[in-house]
Design an enzyme around this catalytic site. Sequence first.
Site, mmCIF file in Angstrom:
data_model
loop_
_atom_site.group_PDB
_atom_site.id
_atom_site.type_symbol
_atom_site.label_atom_id
_atom_site.label_comp_id
_atom_site.label_asym_id
_atom_site.label_seq_id
_atom_site.Cartn_x
_atom_site.Cartn_y
_atom_site.Cartn_z
ATOM 1 N N HIS A 92 0.829 -1.073 -0.178
ATOM 2 C CA HIS A 92 0.012 -0.177 0.057
ATOM 3 C C HIS A 92 1.004 1.216 -0.211
ATOM 4 C CE1 HIS A 92 0.352 -0.013 4.486
ATOM 5 N NE2 HIS A 92 0.126 1.096 4.377
ATOM 6 N N GLU A 151 3.574 5.357 -3.299
ATOM 7 C CA GLU A 151 3.535 6.621 -2.606
ATOM 8 C C GLU A 151 5.173 6.897 -2.223
ATOM 9 O OE1 GLU A 151 1.598 8.661 0.879
ATOM 10 O OE2 GLU A 151 0.418 7.540 -0.574
ATOM 11 N N ASP A 152 5.853 5.794 -1.427
ATOM 12 C CA ASP A 152 7.095 6.055 -0.891
ATOM 13 C C ASP A 152 8.364 5.605 -1.570
ATOM 14 O OD1 ASP A 152 5.424 7.125 0.763
ATOM 15 O OD2 ASP A 152 5.877 5.541 2.586
ATOM 16 N N ASP A 189 -4.560 0.313 7.756
ATOM 17 C CA ASP A 189 -3.454 1.227 7.573
ATOM 18 C C ASP A 189 -3.462 2.335 8.883
ATOM 19 O OD1 ASP A 189 -1.266 2.574 6.812
ATOM 20 O OD2 ASP A 189 -2.337 3.757 5.658
ATOM 21 N N ASP A 245 -24.052 1.836 32.795
ATOM 22 C CA ASP A 245 -23.451 0.672 31.655
ATOM 23 C C ASP A 245 -22.056 0.697 31.443
ATOM 24 O OD1 ASP A 245 -23.947 2.818 30.470
ATOM 25 O OD2 ASP A 245 -25.416 1.990 28.905
#
Length: 735
Positions: free
Chosen positions: A88, A92-93, A154, A274
């Site tokens: 992923h 981009e990197d 992510d 609760d």
Amino acid sequence: MEEYVIDIEAENKEIRKRYRALLRACKPTLQKGDKQEIRKAFDLALESHKEMRRKSGEPYIYHPIAVAQIAAEEIGLGTTSIVCALLHDVVEDTSITLEEIEARFGKKVARIIDGLTKISGVFDPNSSIQAENFRKMLLTLADDVRVILIKLADRLHNMRTMEFMARHKQLKIASETSYLYAPLAHRLGLYAIKSELEDLSMKYTDPDTYKFIAKKLNEKKAEREKFIADFISPVKEILLDQDIKADVFGRPKSIHSIWNKMRKKSIPFEEVYDLFAIRVIIDTEYEKEKTECWKVYSIITDLYRPNPDRLRDWVSTPKGNGYESLHTTVMGPRGQWVEVQIRTRRMNEIAEKGFAAHWKYKESSSDNGLDQWIQKVRDVLSNPEQNALDFLDDFKMNLFSDEIFIFTPKGTLIQLPNGATALDFAFEIHSDIGATCIGAKVNHKLVPLSHPLQNGDQVEIITSSKQTPKEDWLSFVVTAKAKSKIKSSLKEEKRRVAEDGKEILERKMKSLKLTYNTDNINKIANFFKYPSSQELFYNVAKGVIDIKNLRDYVASEKSHELAQNQFNSHISGLVEKIDKKNADTILIGDDFQKLDYTLAACCNPIPGDDIFGFLTVNEGIKIHRTSCPNASKLMANYGYRILKAKWASSQIDHSFITGIRIIGIDDVGLVNKLTNVISQEFNVNIRSLSISSNEGIFEGNIMVNIHNIDQLESLINRLKLVAGITSVTRYESEN
């Protein structure tokens, strides 16, 4: 600075160990050839990220492996998603391109990774980069929901490992998470992930409250566990007798949901009843599910008295995100209300793993609420001109709302968000019906378009071919579809009117001997403070600007030199203002400079509060508390306009406005006691005081001038000791 020693051998061993754990998590979904695909993706990710490290100093590859593990284990996704999760960040990197990904792994993987890759390039300064990225991701969601599910995995891993990041980055990411990603996880039915994202966001945006509730929960743990054991023991016995296979256990509520309850009801931690829910998970066949759930409900309500107002039946009509469960609240053995959730194994998997599990059971389940929701997202995205921030607001509105069920005249069931109006219903049926709607009949009674619908209403829409969407409709519709269609129609209408205005303006400028060109049009638009030439043309057509106004513009152009001098003196005035003001109270920016600022009225920060600066368009820098109700929206949409800020010192001479809300039992002289404590004991000035008393309950909102957070906390603790006072809390603002 301490040297970070890297043991390559130990790291490689750890990477292999984590990769094997990932393969074990994928095992249930693996088919022939899948293992090789995952290995191929892992090798590419390992090679691409080999020189990269995370802020903690760990090898970067730990992150994609962890995201893939969450996707497999906690969301239940298959091989394609695991491959995309491992890759992923590659586009981009690193130097790897989408084309290379497509060549190696195919079109589907490339499309998902494109959806996960941030947009780069030049932006409209009034837009928001985060909003554009989010919109891009949702465009891919319309084709493939896995984009969002991997993005959530992510985000979850980033939130779990955020302690090494700079404080301002922590705040931005945490705010964006609570504003967008937690509601999205909720909408996709990922309740466990939604709760964890909310808790982790709170840990960074409001650390003091988070630690306080966590500590309180820990202190009461043993007592709570004993109570749960006493409560479930007779339930288990009867289930065994009646041969119903089921797991019964107590589940603590999330810190964020406890804090929400304390805030909404203005009650201390001790009064939140609760803190946990009892869950009954039944093992049964699909055909018997409904019967078994109601049988267990009957057993529990025979043992413990139920609260009739607290029955929620999502077994007969599941929520729009596929959630099915039966919820009731019963009076426990020690006079304490307890929430009980009854569901089957299948329902529980859908509640825990949301969309992935919903897909798995799609054949057997008639519910297709999630498919309908994705269709709605497609409809909203189909408006290409909508501003990304408007889109985000409209979209977010429909993420968290509970549903109501409305019937058409023929008995068809339509799900709408809570608070929807007759006009929302009209747009839900068809855009054209919404656009031409003039009224509605709800349960055979004529009502206006703005009429809010109730669960179970039967609605008939009345239309007219002469009707067109109106500006004021936007103030009462709540669905993203209705808002989007109305804005789109109004824009089209505005464009037509503006075309006429353009011709009128051209004629008027000719009569004043002004040249009609882009430069002059922009100057005139600026003079009348319109953001665009279209707005100018529109107002000319509507008669807001006529020849007299244009003469004013001509006169102003002539006195431009004078205006320039005034502007220069204004600038020097600002410098004097900074000098005169006690500007060293707050230091702003990466290098903590002394800049001019104003304190935001929405949250009234005081020395000692955790703060940040926000660069506004027209009002300079505004200082907000990190726990401000508007903070998460500002950070989520405009992270690039957020500035670091800190108090120069907690000991500051001048005072700051803040609000205190007091609730108690009304008594003669109570106001006198309170004002004595504030004014006499603490020597604090009261700026304003509003008091109401209703049926013996006293409620007071007091705005006071305080020096710092320590003084405020001491004052609150002292006010709590006044006889008859049950709650004293700080509140945000006079508004």
